[in-house]
Design a protein around this motif. Sequence first.
Motif, PDB file in Angstrom:
ATOM      1  N   TYR A 142      10.940  19.376  20.685  1.00  0.00           N
ATOM      2  CA  TYR A 142      12.213  18.875  21.216  1.00  0.00           C
ATOM      3  C   TYR A 142      12.160  17.357  21.290  1.00  0.00           C
ATOM      4  O   TYR A 142      11.238  16.788  21.881  1.00  0.00           O
ATOM      5  CB  TYR A 142      12.428  19.491  22.607  1.00  0.00           C
ATOM      6  CG  TYR A 142      13.714  19.100  23.289  1.00  0.00           C
ATOM      7  CD1 TYR A 142      14.861  18.784  22.569  1.00  0.00           C
ATOM      8  CD2 TYR A 142      13.785  19.077  24.679  1.00  0.00           C
ATOM      9  CE1 TYR A 142      16.032  18.443  23.204  1.00  0.00           C
ATOM     10  CE2 TYR A 142      14.963  18.735  25.326  1.00  0.00           C
ATOM     11  CZ  TYR A 142      16.087  18.422  24.590  1.00  0.00           C
ATOM     12  OH  TYR A 142      17.232  18.088  25.228  1.00  0.00           O
ATOM     13  N   LEU A 143      13.134  16.701  20.655  1.00  0.00           N
ATOM     14  CA  LEU A 143      13.245  15.242  20.679  1.00  0.00           C
ATOM     15  C   LEU A 143      14.582  14.912  21.332  1.00  0.00           C
ATOM     16  O   LEU A 143      15.595  14.738  20.650  1.00  0.00           O
ATOM     17  CB  LEU A 143      13.209  14.680  19.249  1.00  0.00           C
ATOM     18  CG  LEU A 143      11.991  15.089  18.411  1.00  0.00           C
ATOM     19  CD1 LEU A 143      12.164  14.635  16.968  1.00  0.00           C
ATOM     20  CD2 LEU A 143      10.714  14.510  19.007  1.00  0.00           C
ATOM     21  N   PRO A 144      14.607  14.855  22.678  1.00  0.00           N
ATOM     22  CA  PRO A 144      15.909  14.724  23.356  1.00  0.00           C
ATOM     23  C   PRO A 144      16.698  13.488  22.921  1.00  0.00           C
ATOM     24  O   PRO A 144      17.923  13.558  22.829  1.00  0.00           O
ATOM     25  CB  PRO A 144      15.541  14.673  24.843  1.00  0.00           C
ATOM     26  CG  PRO A 144      14.065  14.547  24.920  1.00  0.00           C
ATOM     27  CD  PRO A 144      13.497  14.987  23.616  1.00  0.00           C
ATOM     28  N   ALA A 145      16.024  12.383  22.628  1.00  0.00           N
ATOM     29  CA  ALA A 145      16.763  11.170  22.272  1.00  0.00           C
ATOM     30  C   ALA A 145      17.547  11.358  20.982  1.00  0.00           C
ATOM     31  O   ALA A 145      18.569  10.713  20.771  1.00  0.00           O
ATOM     32  CB  ALA A 145      15.803   9.989  22.120  1.00  0.00           C
ATOM     33  N   PHE A 146      17.056  12.248  20.105  1.00  0.00           N
ATOM     34  CA  PHE A 146      17.744  12.481  18.829  1.00  0.00           C
ATOM     35  C   PHE A 146      18.547  13.772  18.865  1.00  0.00           C
ATOM     36  O   PHE A 146      19.094  14.192  17.857  1.00  0.00           O
ATOM     37  CB  PHE A 146      16.728  12.546  17.683  1.00  0.00           C
ATOM     38  CG  PHE A 146      15.885  11.308  17.543  1.00  0.00           C
ATOM     39  CD1 PHE A 146      16.294  10.111  18.109  1.00  0.00           C
ATOM     40  CD2 PHE A 146      14.694  11.341  16.861  1.00  0.00           C
ATOM     41  CE1 PHE A 146      15.525   8.980  17.995  1.00  0.00           C
ATOM     42  CE2 PHE A 146      13.919  10.203  16.740  1.00  0.00           C
ATOM     43  CZ  PHE A 146      14.332   9.017  17.310  1.00  0.00           C
ATOM     44  N   ARG A 147      18.586  14.442  20.033  1.00  0.00           N
ATOM     45  CA  ARG A 147      19.313  15.717  20.191  1.00  0.00           C
ATOM     46  C   ARG A 147      18.801  16.736  19.168  1.00  0.00           C
ATOM     47  O   ARG A 147      19.579  17.491  18.587  1.00  0.00           O
ATOM     48  CB  ARG A 147      20.828  15.524  20.003  1.00  0.00           C
ATOM     49  CG  ARG A 147      21.401  14.247  20.578  1.00  0.00           C
ATOM     50  CD  ARG A 147      21.388  14.225  22.100  1.00  0.00           C
ATOM     51  NE  ARG A 147      22.101  13.067  22.576  1.00  0.00           N
ATOM     52  CZ  ARG A 147      21.505  12.002  23.111  1.00  0.00           C
ATOM     53  NH1 ARG A 147      20.191  11.956  23.240  1.00  0.00           N
ATOM     54  NH2 ARG A 147      22.230  10.991  23.543  1.00  0.00           N
ATOM     55  N   ASN A 148      17.499  16.750  18.955  1.00  0.00           N
ATOM     56  CA  ASN A 148      16.904  17.559  17.898  1.00  0.00           C
ATOM     57  C   ASN A 148      15.896  18.527  18.495  1.00  0.00           C
ATOM     58  O   ASN A 148      15.041  18.123  19.273  1.00  0.00           O
ATOM     59  CB  ASN A 148      16.174  16.632  16.918  1.00  0.00           C
ATOM     60  CG  ASN A 148      16.701  16.784  15.512  1.00  0.00           C
ATOM     61  OD1 ASN A 148      17.364  17.748  15.205  1.00  0.00           O
ATOM     62  ND2 ASN A 148      16.388  15.826  14.667  1.00  0.00           N
ATOM     63  N   LYS A 149      15.988  19.793  18.108  1.00  0.00           N
ATOM     64  CA  LYS A 149      15.044  20.784  18.632  1.00  0.00           C
ATOM     65  C   LYS A 149      14.876  21.883  17.604  1.00  0.00           C
ATOM     66  O   LYS A 149      15.844  22.325  17.001  1.00  0.00           O
ATOM     67  CB  LYS A 149      15.586  21.348  19.948  1.00  0.00           C
ATOM     68  CG  LYS A 149      14.724  22.426  20.540  1.00  0.00           C
ATOM     69  CD  LYS A 149      14.886  22.521  22.041  1.00  0.00           C
ATOM     70  CE  LYS A 149      16.233  23.059  22.443  1.00  0.00           C
ATOM     71  NZ  LYS A 149      16.286  23.309  23.892  1.00  0.00           N
ATOM     72  N   LEU A 189       7.257   9.795  21.002  1.00  0.00           N
ATOM     73  CA  LEU A 189       7.693   9.542  19.637  1.00  0.00           C
ATOM     74  C   LEU A 189       7.828   8.031  19.535  1.00  0.00           C
ATOM     75  O   LEU A 189       8.645   7.432  20.243  1.00  0.00           O
ATOM     76  CB  LEU A 189       9.023  10.220  19.369  1.00  0.00           C
ATOM     77  CG  LEU A 189       9.588   9.977  17.971  1.00  0.00           C
ATOM     78  CD1 LEU A 189       8.892  10.858  16.967  1.00  0.00           C
ATOM     79  CD2 LEU A 189      11.071  10.245  17.938  1.00  0.00           C
ATOM     80  N   ILE A 190       7.007   7.417  18.702  1.00  0.00           N
ATOM     81  CA  ILE A 190       6.984   5.954  18.629  1.00  0.00           C
ATOM     82  C   ILE A 190       7.653   5.524  17.333  1.00  0.00           C
ATOM     83  O   ILE A 190       7.144   5.780  16.244  1.00  0.00           O
ATOM     84  CB  ILE A 190       5.533   5.443  18.712  1.00  0.00           C
ATOM     85  CG1 ILE A 190       4.936   5.879  20.055  1.00  0.00           C
ATOM     86  CG2 ILE A 190       5.487   3.925  18.556  1.00  0.00           C
ATOM     87  CD1 ILE A 190       3.460   6.097  20.017  1.00  0.00           C
ATOM     88  N   VAL A 191       8.839   4.927  17.485  1.00  0.00           N
ATOM     89  CA  VAL A 191       9.582   4.477  16.305  1.00  0.00           C
ATOM     90  C   VAL A 191       9.206   3.032  16.024  1.00  0.00           C
ATOM     91  O   VAL A 191       9.337   2.166  16.899  1.00  0.00           O
ATOM     92  CB  VAL A 191      11.103   4.615  16.533  1.00  0.00           C
ATOM     93  CG1 VAL A 191      11.860   4.099  15.318  1.00  0.00           C
ATOM     94  CG2 VAL A 191      11.473   6.051  16.837  1.00  0.00           C
ATOM     95  N   MET A 192       8.678   2.766  14.826  1.00  0.00           N
ATOM     96  CA  MET A 192       8.185   1.425  14.471  1.00  0.00           C
ATOM     97  C   MET A 192       9.064   0.839  13.360  1.00  0.00           C
ATOM     98  O   MET A 192       9.628   1.593  12.562  1.00  0.00           O
ATOM     99  CB  MET A 192       6.750   1.512  13.940  1.00  0.00           C
ATOM    100  CG  MET A 192       5.800   2.301  14.804  1.00  0.00           C
ATOM    101  SD  MET A 192       4.237   2.569  13.925  1.00  0.00           S
ATOM    102  CE  MET A 192       3.332   1.142  14.498  1.00  0.00           C
ATOM    103  N   PRO A 193       9.132  -0.499  13.267  1.00  0.00           N
ATOM    104  CA  PRO A 193       9.763  -1.089  12.087  1.00  0.00           C
ATOM    105  C   PRO A 193       9.036  -0.570  10.846  1.00  0.00           C
ATOM    106  O   PRO A 193       7.823  -0.374  10.882  1.00  0.00           O
ATOM    107  CB  PRO A 193       9.526  -2.594  12.274  1.00  0.00           C
ATOM    108  CG  PRO A 193       9.317  -2.762  13.751  1.00  0.00           C
ATOM    109  CD  PRO A 193       8.644  -1.505  14.208  1.00  0.00           C
ATOM    110  N   PRO A 194       9.771  -0.309   9.744  1.00  0.00           N
ATOM    111  CA  PRO A 194       9.176   0.371   8.592  1.00  0.00           C
ATOM    112  C   PRO A 194       7.894  -0.284   8.070  1.00  0.00           C
ATOM    113  O   PRO A 194       6.953   0.418   7.711  1.00  0.00           O
ATOM    114  CB  PRO A 194      10.281   0.330   7.537  1.00  0.00           C
ATOM    115  CG  PRO A 194      11.506  -0.075   8.222  1.00  0.00           C
ATOM    116  CD  PRO A 194      11.198  -0.570   9.583  1.00  0.00           C
TER     117      PRO A 194
END
Length: 326
Positions: A142-149, A189-194
Amino acid sequence: MKLLPPEASVWAGDHDAVFLGVLLVTAFFFLLVAIPMSIALIRGRRARPEPAPSARTQRRFEIAWTALPIIVGLALFAWGADRYLALGRPPADATEIMVVGKRWMWRFYHPHGRAEINDLHVPAGRPVRLVMTSDDVIHSLYLPAFRNKQDVLPGRYTSMWFEATTPGDYLLLCSEYCGTEHADMMGRLIVMPPDDYDRWARRANGEPTTAEQGALLYAKHGCATCHAAGAAVAAPTLEGIWQRPVTLEDGRTVIADEDYLRRSLLTPAADVVAGHAPLMPSYQGRLAEDDIIALIAWIRAQRAPEVSPPPDEGITADATDAGVMP
Ligand code: CUA
């Protein structure tokens, strides 16, 4: 512990737009009915009874309150269905990360060989596809910030995809009760610059990549005895089969994707390749989920032997997974 970081409230694009759209439309119609009704309740007590409206007026109202909700309802359905179907269609260039749920941790395998536990690093601005399975019971990522499960099941692969827009730390959870430490089965979940992600994912560590681990398993289990070119027992070649159609003995054609390769390792008699005897032994119980992931990564990396047209005659390389596996 802070359960929901402020980032969890970011606007999640299309998903939130659908939700807000439905909310606004239903709120509008609720008020359209509730306000006049409340006024009528209060005023109606004092006013003298009025004559009922004519049948013609009543019919006009009836047509309007039937047709309008149908149109609005169908429009909302089309909007929601379109977004829902998009969830099942990951872009072909998505970065693929393998996920294994296990009581009580998440393990992630990046295409360039890095693996991690509970933390998941992903690039911003690029689609990411998670291909997931479980070592034991049913989990759900579950990734609540992306509304994804999506449920994560033992014995098969499920997938989901997303494209993170804003670098930062987000929450990652298990949302299917899976035992005593279910509540601890969470991470970041760590979102990094590409560019940062590319540097991070390639960092060598001196450890073998997932595909290299697969090569070790391929040697250890003696797969080459049958699968190598010119082997005494001619098993189907593994070179270049990734995402190609495979014709089976019973006439079916399947695509050589993760599920097919996995079935071929665990229940090889289920999909016998046309022209071959069912000689492959089952590796059920002899390969862990991580081993299967490594072997699939290795098979993906096996290119078809060059039938080479000269390189200056345009692009012939298969672009779908170029660069995904080292
Ligand atoms: Cu895994 Cu709950």
